[in-house]
Design a protein around this motif. Structure first.
Motif, PDB file in Angstrom:
ATOM      1  N   LYS A  18     -11.040  -1.440  -3.604  1.00  0.00           N
ATOM      2  CA  LYS A  18     -11.111   0.160  -3.409  1.00  0.00           C
ATOM      3  C   LYS A  18     -10.444   0.862  -4.452  1.00  0.00           C
ATOM      4  O   LYS A  18     -11.046   1.783  -5.211  1.00  0.00           O
ATOM      5  CB  LYS A  18     -10.745   0.677  -2.083  1.00  0.00           C
ATOM      6  CG  LYS A  18     -11.478  -0.031  -0.959  1.00  0.00           C
ATOM      7  CD  LYS A  18     -10.805   0.335   0.167  1.00  0.00           C
ATOM      8  CE  LYS A  18      -9.542   0.154   0.928  1.00  0.00           C
ATOM      9  NZ  LYS A  18      -9.047  -1.360   1.140  1.00  0.00           N
ATOM     10  N   MET A  36      -8.730  -4.907   2.873  1.00  0.00           N
ATOM     11  CA  MET A  36      -7.801  -5.154   1.836  1.00  0.00           C
ATOM     12  C   MET A  36      -8.549  -6.074   0.992  1.00  0.00           C
ATOM     13  O   MET A  36      -9.192  -7.001   1.173  1.00  0.00           O
ATOM     14  CB  MET A  36      -6.774  -5.805   2.497  1.00  0.00           C
ATOM     15  CG  MET A  36      -5.973  -5.105   3.795  1.00  0.00           C
ATOM     16  SD  MET A  36      -4.684  -6.085   4.320  1.00  0.00           S
ATOM     17  CE  MET A  36      -5.425  -6.670   5.919  1.00  0.00           C
ATOM     18  N   GLY A  69      -7.559  -0.001   4.158  1.00  0.00           N
ATOM     19  CA  GLY A  69      -8.495  -1.159   4.773  1.00  0.00           C
ATOM     20  C   GLY A  69      -8.510  -0.662   6.371  1.00  0.00           C
ATOM     21  O   GLY A  69      -9.770  -0.839   6.853  1.00  0.00           O
ATOM     22  N   GLY A  70      -7.543  -0.289   6.947  1.00  0.00           N
ATOM     23  CA  GLY A  70      -7.736  -0.145   8.471  1.00  0.00           C
ATOM     24  C   GLY A  70      -8.098   1.413   8.868  1.00  0.00           C
ATOM     25  O   GLY A  70      -8.399   1.549  10.054  1.00  0.00           O
ATOM     26  N   ARG A 110       1.175  -6.394   1.658  1.00  0.00           N
ATOM     27  CA  ARG A 110       0.241  -6.030   2.718  1.00  0.00           C
ATOM     28  C   ARG A 110       0.825  -6.731   4.055  1.00  0.00           C
ATOM     29  O   ARG A 110       0.821  -7.881   4.315  1.00  0.00           O
ATOM     30  CB  ARG A 110      -1.295  -6.527   2.450  1.00  0.00           C
ATOM     31  CG  ARG A 110      -1.962  -5.884   1.455  1.00  0.00           C
ATOM     32  CD  ARG A 110      -3.001  -6.201   1.058  1.00  0.00           C
ATOM     33  NE  ARG A 110      -3.994  -5.278   0.330  1.00  0.00           N
ATOM     34  CZ  ARG A 110      -4.070  -5.380  -0.900  1.00  0.00           C
ATOM     35  NH1 ARG A 110      -3.628  -6.388  -1.588  1.00  0.00           N
ATOM     36  NH2 ARG A 110      -4.893  -4.626  -1.485  1.00  0.00           N
ATOM     37  N   ASP A 154      -2.880   5.308   0.646  1.00  0.00           N
ATOM     38  CA  ASP A 154      -1.660   4.886   1.164  1.00  0.00           C
ATOM     39  C   ASP A 154      -0.570   5.363   0.078  1.00  0.00           C
ATOM     40  O   ASP A 154       0.629   5.140   0.498  1.00  0.00           O
ATOM     41  CB  ASP A 154      -1.793   3.249   0.654  1.00  0.00           C
ATOM     42  CG  ASP A 154      -2.196   2.502   1.785  1.00  0.00           C
ATOM     43  OD1 ASP A 154      -2.188   3.132   2.837  1.00  0.00           O
ATOM     44  OD2 ASP A 154      -2.698   1.436   1.620  1.00  0.00           O
ATOM     45  N   ARG A 171      -0.203   4.176  11.806  1.00  0.00           N
ATOM     46  CA  ARG A 171      -1.644   4.652  12.142  1.00  0.00           C
ATOM     47  C   ARG A 171      -1.787   6.429  12.155  1.00  0.00           C
ATOM     48  O   ARG A 171      -2.798   6.839  11.830  1.00  0.00           O
ATOM     49  CB  ARG A 171      -2.151   3.955  13.255  1.00  0.00           C
ATOM     50  CG  ARG A 171      -2.599   2.448  13.026  1.00  0.00           C
ATOM     51  CD  ARG A 171      -3.324   2.177  11.980  1.00  0.00           C
ATOM     52  NE  ARG A 171      -3.423   0.699  11.553  1.00  0.00           N
ATOM     53  CZ  ARG A 171      -3.617   0.209  10.305  1.00  0.00           C
ATOM     54  NH1 ARG A 171      -4.250   1.159   9.474  1.00  0.00           N
ATOM     55  NH2 ARG A 171      -3.743  -1.014  10.171  1.00  0.00           N
ATOM     56  N   LEU A 186       0.056  -6.755   7.155  1.00  0.00           N
ATOM     57  CA  LEU A 186      -0.830  -7.288   8.096  1.00  0.00           C
ATOM     58  C   LEU A 186      -0.910  -8.844   7.834  1.00  0.00           C
ATOM     59  O   LEU A 186      -1.132  -9.512   8.683  1.00  0.00           O
ATOM     60  CB  LEU A 186      -1.953  -6.662   8.209  1.00  0.00           C
ATOM     61  CG  LEU A 186      -1.971  -5.330   8.836  1.00  0.00           C
ATOM     62  CD1 LEU A 186      -3.263  -4.367   8.891  1.00  0.00           C
ATOM     63  CD2 LEU A 186      -1.098  -5.148  10.197  1.00  0.00           C
ATOM     64  N   ARG A 204     -13.678  -5.340  12.902  1.00  0.00           N
ATOM     65  CA  ARG A 204     -13.587  -3.945  11.926  1.00  0.00           C
ATOM     66  C   ARG A 204     -15.260  -3.839  11.504  1.00  0.00           C
ATOM     67  O   ARG A 204     -15.420  -2.495  10.991  1.00  0.00           O
ATOM     68  CB  ARG A 204     -12.760  -4.136  10.662  1.00  0.00           C
ATOM     69  CG  ARG A 204     -11.418  -4.092  11.084  1.00  0.00           C
ATOM     70  CD  ARG A 204     -10.396  -3.916   9.855  1.00  0.00           C
ATOM     71  NE  ARG A 204      -9.168  -3.723  10.274  1.00  0.00           N
ATOM     72  CZ  ARG A 204      -8.131  -3.346   9.440  1.00  0.00           C
ATOM     73  NH1 ARG A 204      -8.462  -3.520   8.047  1.00  0.00           N
ATOM     74  NH2 ARG A 204      -6.711  -3.026   9.865  1.00  0.00           N
TER      75      ARG A 204
END
Ligand code: S3P
Length: 173
Positions: free
Chosen positions: A13, A9, A79-80, A118, A32, A56, A120, A140
């Protein structure tokens, strides 16, 4: 040819994807944004109402659809995205993957201003953010490092990074 942009994040990107789109005239897909549209709600709402596991699954499903149907496009992943299921394999099989690497202070600085978008990191204090990012990146990195190419982004403009990506071996044109 699909170019997929991978990165934590705040790694830039979306902005870099826009630059690449302008330079290549390829389609631009933000995973997203697509997930949000499909589900008719913002990412933060999906996390809040249905939880991360649901998100997910939706992310995986949307990734597969994009990779199977698009031809010439730039895909800005979440990001994930590369870090769940065997997504990184799927990404590498169908696209030229580029990891946009940024240092922890750079990410913390950018994310401090964008936490509310975000889920998270929404509840992480500014003070704890660098440590949170460091731990998260540590987990990650084994996925991010499987990208076909890595581009360092610190102290570079999106235009410079985009230019660097266009000159990677295997880049179309
Ligand atoms: C996430 C990153 C977000 C979004 C979701 C989860 C992650 O995308 O997919 O909030 O797990 O790192 P960005 O990287 O575009 O912020």
């Amino acid at each position: 040819m699909i170019i997929s942009l991978i990165g934590y994040m705040g790694s830039g990107k979306s902005r870099i994807a826009k630059c690449l789109q302008e330079q290549t005239k390829f389609n631009l897909i933000d995973l997203d944004v697509l997930i949000s549209k499909k589900n008719n709600s913002a990412i933060t709402e999906i996390f809040k109402q249905k939880g991360e596991i649901f998100f997910r699954r939706l992310e995986r499903e949307t990734l597969e659809e994009v990779l199977a149907t698009e031809e010439n496009c730039i895909v800005s992943l979440g990001g994930g995205t590369p870090c769940y299921y065997n997504n990184i394999e799927v990404i590498n099989n169908a696209s030229l993957s580029v990891y946009l690497r940024a240092r922890i202070p750079t990410l913390a600085e950018r994310l401090r201003l964008q936490k509310n978008k975000r889920p998270l990191i929404a509840n992480i204090s500014d003070e704890d953010l660098p440590e949170f990012i460091a731990k998260h990146l540590f987990e990650r990195n084994k996925f991010y490092s499987q990208a076909k190419f890595t581009v360092d982004t610190d102290e570079k403009t999106p235009e410079e990074i985009s230019e660097e990506i266009i000159h990677l071996p295997g880049f179309p044109g």
